[in-house]
Design a protein around this motif. Structure first.
Motif, PDB file in Angstrom:
ATOM      1  N   TYR A 217       0.834  -1.208   0.000  1.00  0.00           N
ATOM      2  CA  TYR A 217       0.000   0.000   0.000  1.00  0.00           C
ATOM      3  C   TYR A 217       0.868   1.256   0.000  1.00  0.00           C
ATOM      4  N   TYR A 218       1.900   1.290   0.844  1.00  0.00           N
ATOM      5  CA  TYR A 218       2.786   2.451   0.912  1.00  0.00           C
ATOM      6  C   TYR A 218       3.500   2.679  -0.418  1.00  0.00           C
ATOM      7  N   ARG A 219       3.826   1.601  -1.114  1.00  0.00           N
ATOM      8  CA  ARG A 219       4.550   1.720  -2.383  1.00  0.00           C
ATOM      9  C   ARG A 219       3.625   2.087  -3.538  1.00  0.00           C
ATOM     10  N   GLY A 220       2.317   2.095  -3.289  1.00  0.00           N
ATOM     11  CA  GLY A 220       1.375   2.419  -4.354  1.00  0.00           C
ATOM     12  C   GLY A 220       0.975   1.234  -5.199  1.00  0.00           C
ATOM     13  N   ASP A 221       1.413   0.029  -4.829  1.00  0.00           N
ATOM     14  CA  ASP A 221       1.031  -1.184  -5.557  1.00  0.00           C
ATOM     15  C   ASP A 221      -0.278  -1.687  -4.953  1.00  0.00           C
TER      16      ASP A 221
ATOM     17  N   ALA B 170      -8.269   3.917  -1.841  1.00  0.00           N
ATOM     18  CA  ALA B 170      -7.217   4.346  -2.767  1.00  0.00           C
ATOM     19  C   ALA B 170      -7.451   3.785  -4.164  1.00  0.00           C
ATOM     20  N   ARG B 171      -7.942   2.552  -4.246  1.00  0.00           N
ATOM     21  CA  ARG B 171      -8.187   1.943  -5.561  1.00  0.00           C
ATOM     22  C   ARG B 171      -9.345   2.619  -6.285  1.00  0.00           C
ATOM     23  N   GLU B 172     -10.295   3.171  -5.521  1.00  0.00           N
ATOM     24  CA  GLU B 172     -11.441   3.838  -6.137  1.00  0.00           C
ATOM     25  C   GLU B 172     -11.199   5.321  -6.363  1.00  0.00           C
ATOM     26  N   SER B 173     -10.037   5.820  -5.961  1.00  0.00           N
ATOM     27  CA  SER B 173      -9.733   7.243  -6.099  1.00  0.00           C
ATOM     28  C   SER B 173      -9.701   7.654  -7.566  1.00  0.00           C
TER      29      SER B 173
ATOM     30  N   ASP C 194      -3.038  -3.053  -6.197  1.00  0.00           N
ATOM     31  CA  ASP C 194      -3.591  -4.356  -6.566  1.00  0.00           C
ATOM     32  C   ASP C 194      -2.953  -5.467  -5.734  1.00  0.00           C
ATOM     33  N   ARG C 195      -1.636  -5.392  -5.560  1.00  0.00           N
ATOM     34  CA  ARG C 195      -0.967  -6.408  -4.734  1.00  0.00           C
ATOM     35  C   ARG C 195      -1.372  -6.249  -3.272  1.00  0.00           C
ATOM     36  N   ALA C 196      -1.509  -5.007  -2.808  1.00  0.00           N
ATOM     37  CA  ALA C 196      -1.933  -4.785  -1.428  1.00  0.00           C
ATOM     38  C   ALA C 196      -3.307  -5.402  -1.187  1.00  0.00           C
ATOM     39  N   ALA C 197      -4.224  -5.220  -2.151  1.00  0.00           N
ATOM     40  CA  ALA C 197      -5.564  -5.792  -2.008  1.00  0.00           C
ATOM     41  C   ALA C 197      -5.510  -7.313  -2.008  1.00  0.00           C
TER      42      ALA C 197
ATOM     43  N   ALA D  60     -10.033  -0.919   4.212  1.00  0.00           N
ATOM     44  CA  ALA D  60     -10.765   0.306   3.877  1.00  0.00           C
ATOM     45  C   ALA D  60      -9.855   1.300   3.159  1.00  0.00           C
ATOM     46  N   ARG D  61      -8.632   1.452   3.640  1.00  0.00           N
ATOM     47  CA  ARG D  61      -7.693   2.374   2.995  1.00  0.00           C
ATOM     48  C   ARG D  61      -7.328   1.909   1.592  1.00  0.00           C
ATOM     49  N   ILE D  62      -7.095   0.619   1.459  1.00  0.00           N
ATOM     50  CA  ILE D  62      -6.734   0.088   0.140  1.00  0.00           C
ATOM     51  C   ILE D  62      -7.886   0.268  -0.840  1.00  0.00           C
TER      52      ILE D  62
END
Length: 359
Positions: free
Chosen positions: A94-98, A125-128, A100-103, A120-122
């Motif tokens: 998540y911190y790296r901006g990846d 961010a994916r829906e942003s 899809d992998r975070a999810a 929730a954060r992931i």
């Protein structure tokens, strides 16, 4: 072993950093100290999964993401079911901006063991809108020139596509009319984010049957990474080669930026070094700034004293610019700008309006 040798060994053991002191340093926010202690403990205790977990968490806090991932993977090699390590890897992605992998990593965790804020954060961010794969920009400009000279007019459209988390492609078509001559400049930009290493990009372009724009051009650049959170100093460099009807022009533009995202401030300083169409060396500089005026508005200003090549011949130009960028919605933004240039033969004042839309 002699008694003195035994006592010396015991003293060294007593003085050696411990796992507990490393964890205490991390919890106190002394991450550099914690990283040194935990790395030393990991060398002494290579089968201790807890040490590698704490080392991974510490390195992640320092923004040393590759090293953090290696430490967390070592934790799972030693203890495959270590839930805290799986959670830490999901947070790291998540911190790296990846995202899809975070999810994917978060989805693999048991519901009763997943921190409620992580998914929730992931998901947020994916829906942003910032993750919308497409972006289009349109712009128009009108310039009045001093004396009896006819005005300049420009318009253009750009269409960009984010291919993945790190890569994007942007195409541009830019029409210009100057002194009764018209050019259409076309370009394609490839940008690639380098994990923990900044951003690199390259642009190929040219104006078919050019009157004053470059017949062909290539430009490449690099922006160094910033610290976690985006604050600090960032180095930039750009190099270009352009072929005009009157000759070739080469340029190198090193620069530095200061970013304070929490305060909404961005300052930049850039040097400009040109080898013009006559093989003469010319130099210049630019200073710029951006300030967040509100949650949706940003003020932009710059001053440049440098050679300009876009009119077909290199000439000295001093210019001052002011602009306002306003985000109407999460997906729609507007920008207006005013530029005044002083040239040897005439002065020019330009008004620019642009809009961008993510979809």
């Amino acid at each position: 072993m002699t008694i003195s040798g035994f006592l010396l060994s015991a003293a060294l053991v007593l003085q050696a950093p411990t796992y507990e002191t490393g964890v205490d340093a991390r919890l106190d926010g002394r991450f550099e100290e914690a990283a040194e202690i935990l790395a030393e403990v990991a060398q002494r205790e290579p089968a201790n999964a807890d040490v590698f977990l704490q080392l991974g968490l510490t390195l992640s806090a320092l923004g040393r993401f590759d090293e953090a991932e290696a430490a967390l993977q070592r934790t799972l090699d030693l203890a495959p079911d270590y839930t805290d390590a799986h959670i830490a890897l999901a947070r790291l992605a998540y911190y790296r901006g990846d995202l899809d992998r975070a999810a994917e990593l978060a989805a693999a965790l048991p519901d009763d063991q997943t921190p409620p804020d992580l998914r929730a954060r992931i998901d947020a961010a994916r829906e942003s809108p910032a993750r919308s794969p497409w972006r289009t920009d349109v712009f128009a400009a009108y310039s009045s020139l001093s004396g009896p000279l006819s005005p300049w007019r420009e318009a253009g459209v750009a269409l960009g596509r984010r291919i993945d988390e790190e890569t994007s492609l942007t195409g541009l078509a830019h029409w210009s009319r100057r002194f009764d001559d018209e050019d259409v400049y076309l370009s394609l930009t490839y940008a690639r984010g380098l994990p923990d290493s900044g951003l690199a990009y390259v642009t190929l372009g040219g104006a078919p049957q050019a009157d004053f724009r470059a017949q062909a051009a290539i430009r490449g650049g690099y922006e160094s990474p910033t610290a976690p959170g985006g604050d600090g100093v960032q180095a930039t460099v750009e190099a270009s080669a352009s072929r005009y009807g009157v000759g070739d022009v080469f340029a190198v533009q090193p620069g530095v930026r200061y970013l304070a995202r929490s305060d909404g401030l961005r300052l930049g300083l850039r040097a400009m070094i040109y080898l013009d169409e006559t093989r003469a060396l010319q130099t210049g500089w630019e200073v710029s700034g951006e300030l967040r005026a509100s949650d949706r508005a940003r003020l932009i200003a710059s001053y440049t004293d440098a050679p300009d090549t876009e009119s077909g011949r290199t000439s000295e130009v001093q210019s001052a610019a002011l602009g306002l960028r306003y985000q109407l919605t999460d997906r729609l933004g507007l920008q207006a700008g005013l530029v005044h240039e002083s040239r040897e033969a005439y002065d020019r004042t330009e008004i620019t309006i642009s809009a961008n839309r993510r979809f």
